[in-house]
Design a protein around this motif. Structure first.
Motif, PDB file in Angstrom:
ATOM      1  N   VAL A   3       9.491  10.015   2.792  1.00 11.62           N
ATOM      2  CA  VAL A   3       8.073  10.358   2.921  1.00 11.62           C
ATOM      3  C   VAL A   3       7.329   9.105   3.342  1.00 11.62           C
ATOM      4  O   VAL A   3       7.313   8.110   2.616  1.00 11.62           O
ATOM      5  CB  VAL A   3       7.493  10.904   1.598  1.00 11.62           C
ATOM      6  N   VAL A   4       6.740   9.144   4.532  1.00 14.11           N
ATOM      7  CA  VAL A   4       6.030   7.985   5.055  1.00 14.11           C
ATOM      8  C   VAL A   4       4.633   8.407   5.473  1.00 14.11           C
ATOM      9  O   VAL A   4       4.376   9.565   5.794  1.00 14.11           O
ATOM     10  CB  VAL A   4       6.776   7.351   6.257  1.00 14.11           C
ATOM     11  N   THR A   5       3.718   7.446   5.461  1.00 15.15           N
ATOM     12  CA  THR A   5       2.353   7.655   5.929  1.00 15.15           C
ATOM     13  C   THR A   5       2.011   6.560   6.927  1.00 15.15           C
ATOM     14  O   THR A   5       2.607   5.483   6.927  1.00 15.15           O
ATOM     15  CB  THR A   5       1.349   7.622   4.761  1.00 15.15           C
ATOM     16  N   ALA A   6       1.036   6.858   7.777  1.00 11.35           N
ATOM     17  CA  ALA A   6       0.656   5.925   8.836  1.00 11.35           C
ATOM     18  C   ALA A   6      -0.442   4.990   8.349  1.00 11.35           C
ATOM     19  O   ALA A   6      -1.365   5.403   7.647  1.00 11.35           O
ATOM     20  CB  ALA A   6       0.189   6.692  10.065  1.00 11.35           C
ATOM     21  N   VAL A   7      -0.325   3.714   8.707  1.00 10.22           N
ATOM     22  CA  VAL A   7      -1.327   2.704   8.403  1.00 10.22           C
ATOM     23  C   VAL A   7      -1.797   2.105   9.715  1.00 10.22           C
ATOM     24  O   VAL A   7      -0.984   1.664  10.536  1.00 10.22           O
ATOM     25  CB  VAL A   7      -0.754   1.600   7.488  1.00 10.22           C
ATOM     26  N   LEU A   8      -3.114   2.117   9.940  1.00 13.16           N
ATOM     27  CA  LEU A   8      -3.677   1.578  11.165  1.00 13.16           C
ATOM     28  C   LEU A   8      -3.928   0.087  11.025  1.00 13.16           C
ATOM     29  O   LEU A   8      -4.349  -0.388   9.976  1.00 13.16           O
ATOM     30  CB  LEU A   8      -4.986   2.295  11.500  1.00 13.16           C
ATOM     31  N   GLY A   9      -3.664  -0.636  12.095  1.00 14.34           N
ATOM     32  CA  GLY A   9      -3.894  -2.067  12.109  1.00 14.34           C
ATOM     33  C   GLY A   9      -4.347  -2.518  13.479  1.00 14.34           C
ATOM     34  O   GLY A   9      -4.876  -1.740  14.273  1.00 14.34           O
ATOM     35  N   ARG A  32       1.686   1.663  11.757  1.00 13.70           N
ATOM     36  CA  ARG A  32       2.878   1.272  10.987  1.00 13.70           C
ATOM     37  C   ARG A  32       3.141   2.340   9.940  1.00 13.70           C
ATOM     38  O   ARG A  32       2.230   2.743   9.208  1.00 13.70           O
ATOM     39  CB  ARG A  32       2.655  -0.078  10.310  1.00 13.70           C
ATOM     40  N   LEU A  33       4.371   2.817   9.867  1.00 11.88           N
ATOM     41  CA  LEU A  33       4.757   3.836   8.895  1.00 11.88           C
ATOM     42  C   LEU A  33       5.296   3.157   7.637  1.00 11.88           C
ATOM     43  O   LEU A  33       6.202   2.329   7.715  1.00 11.88           O
ATOM     44  CB  LEU A  33       5.812   4.775   9.486  1.00 11.88           C
ATOM     45  N   GLY A  79       3.400   5.673  -1.410  1.00  8.33           N
ATOM     46  CA  GLY A  79       3.223   4.909  -2.628  1.00  8.33           C
ATOM     47  C   GLY A  79       3.306   3.423  -2.434  1.00  8.33           C
ATOM     48  O   GLY A  79       2.871   2.671  -3.312  1.00  8.33           O
ATOM     49  N   ASP A  80       3.860   2.927  -1.304  1.00  9.60           N
ATOM     50  CA  ASP A  80       3.907   1.494  -1.050  1.00  9.60           C
ATOM     51  C   ASP A  80       2.515   0.979  -0.669  1.00  9.60           C
ATOM     52  O   ASP A  80       1.618   1.749  -0.327  1.00  9.60           O
ATOM     53  CB  ASP A  80       4.899   1.174   0.065  1.00  9.60           C
ATOM     54  N   GLU A  81       2.364  -0.341  -0.717  1.00 11.62           N
ATOM     55  CA  GLU A  81       1.091  -0.934  -0.339  1.00 11.62           C
ATOM     56  C   GLU A  81       0.830  -0.677   1.141  1.00 11.62           C
ATOM     57  O   GLU A  81       1.675  -0.933   1.990  1.00 11.62           O
ATOM     58  CB  GLU A  81       1.111  -2.428  -0.617  1.00 11.62           C
ATOM     59  N   ARG A  82      -0.364  -0.170   1.429  1.00 14.61           N
ATOM     60  CA  ARG A  82      -0.715   0.216   2.800  1.00 14.61           C
ATOM     61  C   ARG A  82      -1.297  -0.996   3.532  1.00 14.61           C
ATOM     62  O   ARG A  82      -2.512  -1.121   3.679  1.00 14.61           O
ATOM     63  CB  ARG A  82      -1.681   1.389   2.778  1.00 14.61           C
ATOM     64  N   LEU A  83      -0.413  -1.874   3.945  1.00 17.91           N
ATOM     65  CA  LEU A  83      -0.815  -3.082   4.653  1.00 17.91           C
ATOM     66  C   LEU A  83      -0.455  -2.943   6.121  1.00 17.91           C
ATOM     67  O   LEU A  83       0.664  -2.539   6.452  1.00 17.91           O
ATOM     68  CB  LEU A  83      -0.123  -4.316   4.064  1.00 17.91           C
ATOM     69  N   PRO A  84      -1.382  -3.265   7.034  1.00 18.26           N
ATOM     70  CA  PRO A  84      -1.065  -3.149   8.463  1.00 18.26           C
ATOM     71  C   PRO A  84      -0.068  -4.207   8.892  1.00 18.26           C
ATOM     72  O   PRO A  84       0.045  -5.273   8.290  1.00 18.26           O
ATOM     73  CB  PRO A  84      -2.433  -3.350   9.138  1.00 18.26           C
TER      74      PRO A  84
END
Length: 561
Positions: A381-387, A397-398, A402-407
């Motif tokens: 299960v992954v989510t997208a993080v914009l940077g 960045r996928l 639950g992980d830290e959403r850092l670009p």
């Protein structure tokens, strides 16, 4: 400023950057080794010193004196990680340890000297314990104050109480560790710490400034601050051993709930809450299983129990992965279960929502996605993080749920323009530099004032495309006369694009275009260099595309909605 300095015991490990390189990277410290920072030697091994290598030498000069020299880059993180076991070993004998720097730690000498039989006996006991526990050679110095104790440790000396000023008086001014001040004092004829300490304090402050005044206090045997002792972290982990192996999910879940309650009560007693939970299990056959769960809110006792139950369900019963694959199940039941709060914050460290706590719908989504992770693994299960970045593919960045959403790159991209700015419905300029997909001309290569992001020269203007193709499609672009459109090295377009052909499809008419936006990346690495130009185009049927031309070939990179 403090009055009388505290009687201090300081443990010093000679050539610690070299020993840390051996502990972490396996570089043998018995050979000629030098640690370099900014192309200069900051530490070297005993054998390298025997060959003439000294601190401060340039790399070429050090290698000229010792051709067999092994060069290691300076890494303060490596030094600190390798020194942590040494500090822990000292804390097994004494309390209140301050880490002065990687390779040196200090403690007030009063306590150890009382219950270990005197200062010399305490020094010998600590050195022996560190050698047995960590296989590291060290020296201990005792004096009045941290500065004097550090100099005494280099000689392995115990300075009697009250004799610290006499001990420091004959040492050269280089012992202050301030090269600029030392050079100035030498030129003024001040060569020893005693000479420097004899100067009036007011004159020193007026001539050398605040840092010189601090050095003057150290030279006189007066520390400028007390010991900043390190508080050992509390052991918050909870463990449960089971005589009968847990091989059924229901029995394991029952045991997990009781363990979760113990962990929550222990955290509450310290005023803490868990945001990252480590679940460890050991089977009867010695298999060790470990998984870390993250949560963007406070993990309550029920939430901890749920995650442990889901994880045990995934381990004991297994789950079907992509393509029908199943993760390997343990060959025996679980005999030991351990919960480790890997990330903790103060109980009041998270701000609740405006209308109360997290909503029920969001909590259900958290539970569902977390359970999928427990069965299929964290990467399922992954989510997208914009940077930041120059192209849409670089800006996303996928990360696992639950992980830290850092670009991956600094600076989030700016917000898109109004939803009404749709391709085909706004005015379509036919000149470079103005995007056909927004209501105002952008300024390529300049940072957005709204977002405060760092500049990304060649970054596309908003809005962002809706679909980024994982594999760009080959295309051909022609002008009104049917000739291929080419872009020169100076970004001159041969003619206005008029028709686009994607693969084997029929040509489509281009009614609006903007560009080129050049991208010249990693030009300093010829093997990784990439140079291309991108265009936005609108077709007659309302479709908007992002094109790129590289080495004379046109590609369709993304599609706008």
């Amino acid at each position: 400023m403090t009055g009388a300095p505290v009687r201090t015991l300081l443990l010093w490990c000679p050539d610690w950057p070299v020993l840390a390189a051996e502990i972490v990277d396996g570089v043998p410290a018995t050979g000629p080794v030098a640690v370099l920072h900014a192309n200069r030697v900051v530490a070297c091994s005993e054998r390298a010193r025997a060959e003439g290598v000294r601190r401060g030498l340039r790399k070429r000069e050090a290698q000229g004196r010792c051709p067999q020299l092994t060069v290691v880059e300076y890494d303060p993180g490596r030094d600190a990680r390798a020194f942590e076991p040494v500090v822990a070993a000292v804390e097994e004998l004494v309390a209140g340890v301050e880490v002065v720097r990687p390779g040196a730690c200090a403690v007030a000498a009063r306590g150890p000297s009382r219950y270990l039989g005197g200062e010399e006996a305490a020094a010998e006991r600590i050195v022996e314990h560190v050698a047995q526990a960590c296989a590291v050679e060290s020296q201990v110095g005792i004096a009045d104050g941290v500065f004097a104790a550090g100099l005494a440790a280099r000689a392995g000396q115990v300075v009697p109480p009250g004799a610290t000023p006499r001990f420091l008086a004959d040492l050269p001014v280089e012992a202050l560790g301030r090269p600029a001040l030392t050079d100035l004092l030498r030129r003024l004829g001040v060569r020893t710490l005693g000479d420097f300490a004899a100067l009036p304090a007011g004159d020193v402050l007026a001539r050398f400034g605040f840092d010189g005044a601090l050095a003057h206090r150290l030279a006189a045997g007066r520390d400028h601050r007390p010991l900043a002792v390190r508080q050992p972290p509390a052991d918050l982990a909870v463990t449960a051993d089971h005589d009968e192996p847990l091989d059924r999910v229901d029995t394991a879940a029952f045991a997990a709930r009781a363990l979760a309650e113990r962990l929550h009560d222990r955290l509450a007693a310290h005023g803490l809450a868990c945001t990252r939970l480590g679940i460890e299990a050991v089977t009867a056959h010695g298999q060790e299983l470990h998984r870390v769960w993250r949560h963007d809110g406070l993990l309550t006792s029920a939430a901890i129990a749920d995650r442990v139950r889901w994880q045990l369900d995934g381990w004991l019963s297994g789950g079907v992965g992509r393509g029908g694959a199943r993760p390997a199940r343990p060959t025996a039941g679980i005999i030991r279960l351990r919960l480790v709060p890997d990330g903790v914050i103060a109980q009041a460290g998270l701000q609740p929502g405006l209308w109360g706590e997290t909503g029920e719908e969001r909590e259900r989504a958290h539970r569902a996605l977390s359970r999928v992770q427990g069965i299929l693994g964290p990467e399922a299960v992954v989510t997208a993080v914009l940077g930041g970045g120059r192209s849409p593919g670089d800006q996303v960045r996928l990360v696992p749920w639950g992980d830290e959403r850092l670009p991956a790159r600094p600076g989030p991209p700016p917000l898109p323009d109004r939803p009404s700015d749709r391709p085909g419905q706004s005015s379509l300029p036919d000149r470079p530099g103005q995007s056909p997909l927004s209501d105002r001309p952008p300024l390529p290569g300049r940072p957005s004032a709204r977002s405060g992001e760092p500049p990304w020269p060649g970054r596309l203007p908003p809005p962002a495309p809706a679909v980024v193709l994982p594999d760009p499609l080959a295309a051909a672009v022609h002008d009104a006369a049917g000739e291929p459109v080419v872009v020169s090295a100076r970004l001159q377009v041969s003619a206005a694009p008029a028709r686009l052909t994607v693969g084997t499809a029929r040509p489509a008419e281009i009614v609006g275009w903007a560009g080129p936006w050049p991208v010249d990346e990693r030009w300093w690495a010829p093997a990784e260099a990439r140079r291309r130009a991108r265009f936005q185009v609108c077709l007659a049927d309302g479709t908007a595309l992002l094109l790129a031309v590289e080495a004379g070939h046109w590609l369709v990179e993304a599609i706008y909605d």
